[in-house]
Write an enzyme that holds these catalytic residues in place. Structure first.
Site, PDB file in Angstrom:
ATOM      1  CB  THR A 111      -0.892   0.002   1.270  1.00  0.00           C
ATOM      2  OG1 THR A 111      -1.514   1.266   1.414  1.00  0.00           O
ATOM      3  CG2 THR A 111      -0.082  -0.271   2.535  1.00  0.00           C
ATOM      4  CG  ASP A 112      -1.189   4.988  -0.882  1.00  0.00           C
ATOM      5  OD1 ASP A 112      -1.723   4.317   0.028  1.00  0.00           O
ATOM      6  OD2 ASP A 112      -1.803   5.897  -1.491  1.00  0.00           O
ATOM      7  CD  GLU A 113      -3.360   3.615   4.553  1.00  0.00           C
ATOM      8  OE1 GLU A 113      -3.115   3.486   5.753  1.00  0.00           O
ATOM      9  OE2 GLU A 113      -4.506   3.652   4.090  1.00  0.00           O
TER      10      GLU A 113
ATOM     11  CE1 TYR B  17      -3.340  -2.539   5.821  1.00  0.00           C
ATOM     12  CE2 TYR B  17      -3.213  -0.206   5.266  1.00  0.00           C
ATOM     13  CZ  TYR B  17      -3.279  -1.534   4.871  1.00  0.00           C
ATOM     14  OH  TYR B  17      -3.274  -1.850   3.525  1.00  0.00           O
TER      15      TYR B  17
ATOM     16  CE  LYS C 154       0.052  -4.489   2.995  1.00  0.00           C
ATOM     17  NZ  LYS C 154      -0.333  -5.821   2.435  1.00  0.00           N
TER      18      LYS C 154
HETATM   19  P1  NAD Z   1      -9.689  -7.219   2.233  1.00  0.00           P
HETATM   20  O1  NAD Z   1      -9.690  -6.920   3.682  1.00  0.00           O
HETATM   21  O2  NAD Z   1     -10.905  -6.930   1.420  1.00  0.00           O
HETATM   22  O3  NAD Z   1      -9.338  -8.755   1.989  1.00  0.00           O
HETATM   23  C1  NAD Z   1      -8.349  -9.434   2.705  1.00  0.00           C
HETATM   24  C2  NAD Z   1      -8.494 -10.924   2.423  1.00  0.00           C
HETATM   25  O4  NAD Z   1      -7.445 -11.611   3.126  1.00  0.00           O
HETATM   26  C3  NAD Z   1      -9.827 -11.512   2.919  1.00  0.00           C
HETATM   27  O5  NAD Z   1     -10.364 -12.367   1.951  1.00  0.00           O
HETATM   28  C4  NAD Z   1      -9.430 -12.291   4.170  1.00  0.00           C
HETATM   29  O6  NAD Z   1     -10.268 -13.408   4.428  1.00  0.00           O
HETATM   30  C5  NAD Z   1      -8.004 -12.718   3.820  1.00  0.00           C
HETATM   31  N1  NAD Z   1      -7.201 -12.963   5.011  1.00  0.00           N
HETATM   32  C6  NAD Z   1      -7.050 -12.160   6.095  1.00  0.00           C
HETATM   33  N2  NAD Z   1      -6.241 -12.738   6.997  1.00  0.00           N
HETATM   34  C7  NAD Z   1      -5.850 -13.925   6.463  1.00  0.00           C
HETATM   35  C8  NAD Z   1      -4.998 -14.963   6.906  1.00  0.00           C
HETATM   36  N3  NAD Z   1      -4.393 -14.904   8.102  1.00  0.00           N
HETATM   37  N4  NAD Z   1      -4.793 -16.031   6.101  1.00  0.00           N
HETATM   38  C9  NAD Z   1      -5.414 -16.110   4.891  1.00  0.00           C
HETATM   39  N5  NAD Z   1      -6.249 -15.164   4.430  1.00  0.00           N
HETATM   40  C10 NAD Z   1      -6.459 -14.083   5.204  1.00  0.00           C
HETATM   41  O7  NAD Z   1      -8.411  -6.466   1.663  1.00  0.00           O
HETATM   42  P2  NAD Z   1      -8.232  -5.693   0.268  1.00  0.00           P
HETATM   43  O8  NAD Z   1      -8.730  -4.313   0.427  1.00  0.00           O
HETATM   44  O9  NAD Z   1      -8.708  -6.540  -0.842  1.00  0.00           O
HETATM   45  O10 NAD Z   1      -6.630  -5.615   0.221  1.00  0.00           O
HETATM   46  C11 NAD Z   1      -5.867  -6.683  -0.307  1.00  0.00           C
HETATM   47  C12 NAD Z   1      -4.400  -6.336  -0.200  1.00  0.00           C
HETATM   48  O11 NAD Z   1      -4.117  -5.154  -0.919  1.00  0.00           O
HETATM   49  C13 NAD Z   1      -3.922  -6.086   1.232  1.00  0.00           C
HETATM   50  O12 NAD Z   1      -2.636  -6.630   1.364  1.00  0.00           O
HETATM   51  C14 NAD Z   1      -3.889  -4.574   1.346  1.00  0.00           C
HETATM   52  O13 NAD Z   1      -2.908  -4.160   2.272  1.00  0.00           O
HETATM   53  C15 NAD Z   1      -3.509  -4.178  -0.074  1.00  0.00           C
HETATM   54  N6  NAD Z   1      -3.996  -2.866  -0.521  1.00  0.00           N
HETATM   55  C16 NAD Z   1      -5.309  -2.521  -0.389  1.00  0.00           C
HETATM   56  C17 NAD Z   1      -5.755  -1.285  -0.893  1.00  0.00           C
HETATM   57  C18 NAD Z   1      -7.202  -0.869  -0.792  1.00  0.00           C
HETATM   58  O14 NAD Z   1      -7.522   0.285  -1.132  1.00  0.00           O
HETATM   59  N7  NAD Z   1      -8.120  -1.719  -0.398  1.00  0.00           N
HETATM   60  C19 NAD Z   1      -4.837  -0.418  -1.500  1.00  0.00           C
HETATM   61  C20 NAD Z   1      -3.498  -0.810  -1.596  1.00  0.00           C
HETATM   62  C21 NAD Z   1      -3.089  -2.036  -1.118  1.00  0.00           C
HETATM   63  O1  DAU Z   2      -4.185   4.003   0.562  1.00  0.00           O
HETATM   64  C1  DAU Z   2      -4.407   2.628   0.467  1.00  0.00           C
HETATM   65  C2  DAU Z   2      -5.235   2.173   1.653  1.00  0.00           C
HETATM   66  O2  DAU Z   2      -6.556   2.664   1.459  1.00  0.00           O
HETATM   67  C3  DAU Z   2      -5.246   0.665   1.828  1.00  0.00           C
HETATM   68  O3  DAU Z   2      -3.937   0.214   2.092  1.00  0.00           O
HETATM   69  C4  DAU Z   2      -6.185   0.255   2.968  1.00  0.00           C
HETATM   70  O4  DAU Z   2      -6.249  -1.160   3.060  1.00  0.00           O
HETATM   71  C5  DAU Z   2      -7.559   0.810   2.671  1.00  0.00           C
HETATM   72  O5  DAU Z   2      -8.450   0.500   3.727  1.00  0.00           O
HETATM   73  C6  DAU Z   2      -7.511   2.314   2.449  1.00  0.00           C
HETATM   74  O6  DAU Z   2      -7.189   3.017   3.702  1.00  0.00           O
HETATM   75  P1  DAU Z   2      -7.926   4.368   4.120  1.00  0.00           P
HETATM   76  O7  DAU Z   2      -7.819   4.525   5.577  1.00  0.00           O
HETATM   77  O8  DAU Z   2      -7.483   5.501   3.258  1.00  0.00           O
HETATM   78  O9  DAU Z   2      -9.435   3.978   3.655  1.00  0.00           O
HETATM   79  P2  DAU Z   2     -10.853   4.200   4.371  1.00  0.00           P
HETATM   80  O10 DAU Z   2     -11.899   3.824   3.371  1.00  0.00           O
HETATM   81  O11 DAU Z   2     -10.912   3.591   5.719  1.00  0.00           O
HETATM   82  O12 DAU Z   2     -10.904   5.786   4.567  1.00  0.00           O
HETATM   83  C7  DAU Z   2     -10.756   6.673   3.460  1.00  0.00           C
HETATM   84  C8  DAU Z   2     -10.784   8.090   4.016  1.00  0.00           C
HETATM   85  O13 DAU Z   2     -12.102   8.380   4.504  1.00  0.00           O
HETATM   86  C9  DAU Z   2      -9.862   8.307   5.201  1.00  0.00           C
HETATM   87  O14 DAU Z   2      -9.332   9.615   5.129  1.00  0.00           O
HETATM   88  C10 DAU Z   2     -10.772   8.183   6.418  1.00  0.00           C
HETATM   89  C11 DAU Z   2     -12.095   8.704   5.899  1.00  0.00           C
HETATM   90  N1  DAU Z   2     -13.306   8.084   6.471  1.00  0.00           N
HETATM   91  C12 DAU Z   2     -13.401   6.731   6.494  1.00  0.00           C
HETATM   92  C13 DAU Z   2     -14.526   6.104   6.998  1.00  0.00           C
HETATM   93  C14 DAU Z   2     -14.620   4.593   7.048  1.00  0.00           C
HETATM   94  C15 DAU Z   2     -14.352   8.886   6.932  1.00  0.00           C
HETATM   95  O15 DAU Z   2     -14.280  10.129   6.882  1.00  0.00           O
HETATM   96  N2  DAU Z   2     -15.463   8.277   7.422  1.00  0.00           N
HETATM   97  C16 DAU Z   2     -15.602   6.909   7.496  1.00  0.00           C
HETATM   98  O16 DAU Z   2     -16.643   6.409   7.993  1.00  0.00           O
END
Ligand code: NAD
Ligand code: DAU
Length: 354
Positions: free
Chosen positions: A135-137, A160, A164
């Site tokens: 992730t970019d975080e 988190y 990562k």
């Molecule tokens: P998600 O939470 O939707 O899915 C995570 C999946 O991993 C689920 O299916 C869960 O059952 C599985 N999982 C969790 N713990 C596990 C374990 N111990 N063993 C096996 N499986 C397990 O997550 P996502 O949003 O699809 O993100 C996927 C990946 O991409 C993550 O590594 C996250 O850090 C990265 N990522 C997410 C975003 C985003 O915006 N969602 C952006 C950049 C990177």
């Molecule tokens: O940048 C990549 C990341 O983006 C991934 O690595 C993470 O897995 C993914 O969850 C996401 O993280 P964020 O914290 O940016 O996403 P989230 O949807 O939780 O929140 C997006 C923005 O909105 C953040 O600034 C917090 C704000 N927010 C979020 C929620 C859930 C609110 O204002 N209200 C809310 O109820």
């Protein structure tokens, strides 16, 4: 099994991004065997993959990435050529409540997988690949200007992102120390279908639909850089096939939005789709206590991925957001199952008796 040209383990394939990636690989690469390893935590939902269930080049295996014996059994059974690792705890707010869960899955789980690759691939790692999806975080928080590049120093600020960042360091350490062939990508915020409604966009869509308040953290001035999830899956495909071993690539859409502006845009789209008077959904916006340590701004510079490997996003944000809203409105059953917990029975019904 040997009829397949590559055997790939995708971890976390039942989650949001993982399910899009599994679908893309199963559909586009019939010569590959795709084994989806997922523990089916609250975030894993096999209903996300109904359309590829039963395909000859797709297998689901329930398992935890922390379970060394189970991982070993699967390496023995399938003789994987590659691992694409997405399994993780992914929600920042949950990491603030329970950091250890994030250390276990994101750090120890990743190292368990790296160890399995070392053990089963032995000394001759030619043709093998461990792809780490990150992730970019990990880069921390930007001020008003500037971008994260691949050279930006790591500065994670939530449990988190710290977990990562740690996993990223282990992946690179295994490359440098043991010669493990790895590649990594760091992506910005994804949006699209099958996104668990604890995250901003699906939460807001669901709440607008149900006339519930829209909780905006702080003043809503935090900025995120949004990318359509299918574009992220295409980026992973590109990097998997063309990326340089030992390299990392930033993935993003050059698409920054202040949270409050994004919520207003969603309100306007939803008013139109639901036939409500303009401005009615925006009345649901409620400013709530800010997330502790809330990163102000993320913005990815994805130039390297574009210049070296030719990837670019395919969709404009408004178009992607409309598609996303349409999907949620047309898939009320999915939302109902996810919010009620019913989706967690799907595995028992479909797989356990096989
Ligand atoms: P998600 O939470 O939707 O899915 C995570 C999946 O991993 C689920 O299916 C869960 O059952 C599985 N999982 C969790 N713990 C596990 C374990 N111990 N063993 C096996 N499986 C397990 O997550 P996502 O949003 O699809 O993100 C996927 C990946 O991409 C993550 O590594 C996250 O850090 C990265 N990522 C997410 C975003 C985003 O915006 N969602 C952006 C950049 C990177
Ligand atoms: O940048 C990549 C990341 O983006 C991934 O690595 C993470 O897995 C993914 O969850 C996401 O993280 P964020 O914290 O940016 O996403 P989230 O949807 O939780 O929140 C997006 C923005 O909105 C953040 O600034 C917090 C704000 N927010 C979020 C929620 C859930 C609110 O204002 N209200 C809310 O109820």
């Amino acid at each position: 099994m040997n009829t397949f040209s590559k055997k790939i383990m995708i971890t976390g394939g039942a989650g949001f991004i993982g399910s899009h990636l599994v679908r893309l690989f199963v559909n586009n690469y019939p010569a590959y065997l795709v084994v989806n390893l997922d523990a089916l935590t609250y975030a894993g939902n096999l209903e996300n993959l109904r359309d590829v269930e039963g395909r000859v080049n797709y297998v689901f295996e329930k398992g935890d990435i922390l379970d060394e014996a189970r991982i070993g059994e699967l390496f023995g059974k399938y003789q994987f050529d590659a691992v694409i690792h997405l399994a993780a705890e992914s929600h920042v707010d949950r990491s603030i409540k329970d950091p250890l869960a994030f250390v276990r899955t994101n750090v120890l789980g990743t190292v368990t997988l790296l160890n399995a690759c070392r053990q089963y691939w032995g000394k001759d790692m030619k043709g093998k690949l461990f792809y780490h999806v990150s992730t970019d975080e990990v880069y921390g928080s930007l001020g008003e200007t500037g971008f994260f590049t691949e050279e930006t120093a790591y500065d994670p600020r939530s449990p988190y992102s710290a977990s990562k960042a740690s996993s990223d360091h282990f992946v690179m350490a295994y490359h440098h120390t043991y010669g493990l062939p790895v590649v990594m990508s760091n992506c910005s915020n994804n949006y699209g279908s099958h996104h668990f409604p604890e995250k901003l966009i699906p939460l807001m869509i669901n709440n607008i639909k149900n006339n519930k308040s829209l909780p905006v953290y702080g003043k809503g001035e935090n900025v995120r850089d949004w990318l359509f999830v299918e574009d992220h899956a295409r980026a992973i495909d590109t990097i998997f096939h063309k990326g340089n071993i030992g390299d990392k690539y930033n993935v993003g859409g050059f698409n920054e939005w202040k949270n409050i502006d994004l919520v207003h845009l969603l309100c306007r789209i939803m008013d139109k789709k639901l036939g409500r008077p303009e401005g009615s959904s925006a009345k649901l916006i409620t400013y709530v206590t800010d997330r502790p340590g809330h990163d102000l701004r993320y913005a990815i510079d994805a130039t390297k991925l574009n210049r070296e490997l030719g990837w670019k996003p395919s969709l404009q944000f408004e178009e992607g957001l409309e598609k996303t809203v349409d999907w949620y409105l047309q898939n009320e059953e999915w939302v109902r199952h996810v919010t009620s917990g019913d989706y967690q029975h799907y595995y028992a019904d479909q797989y356990a008796k096989r």
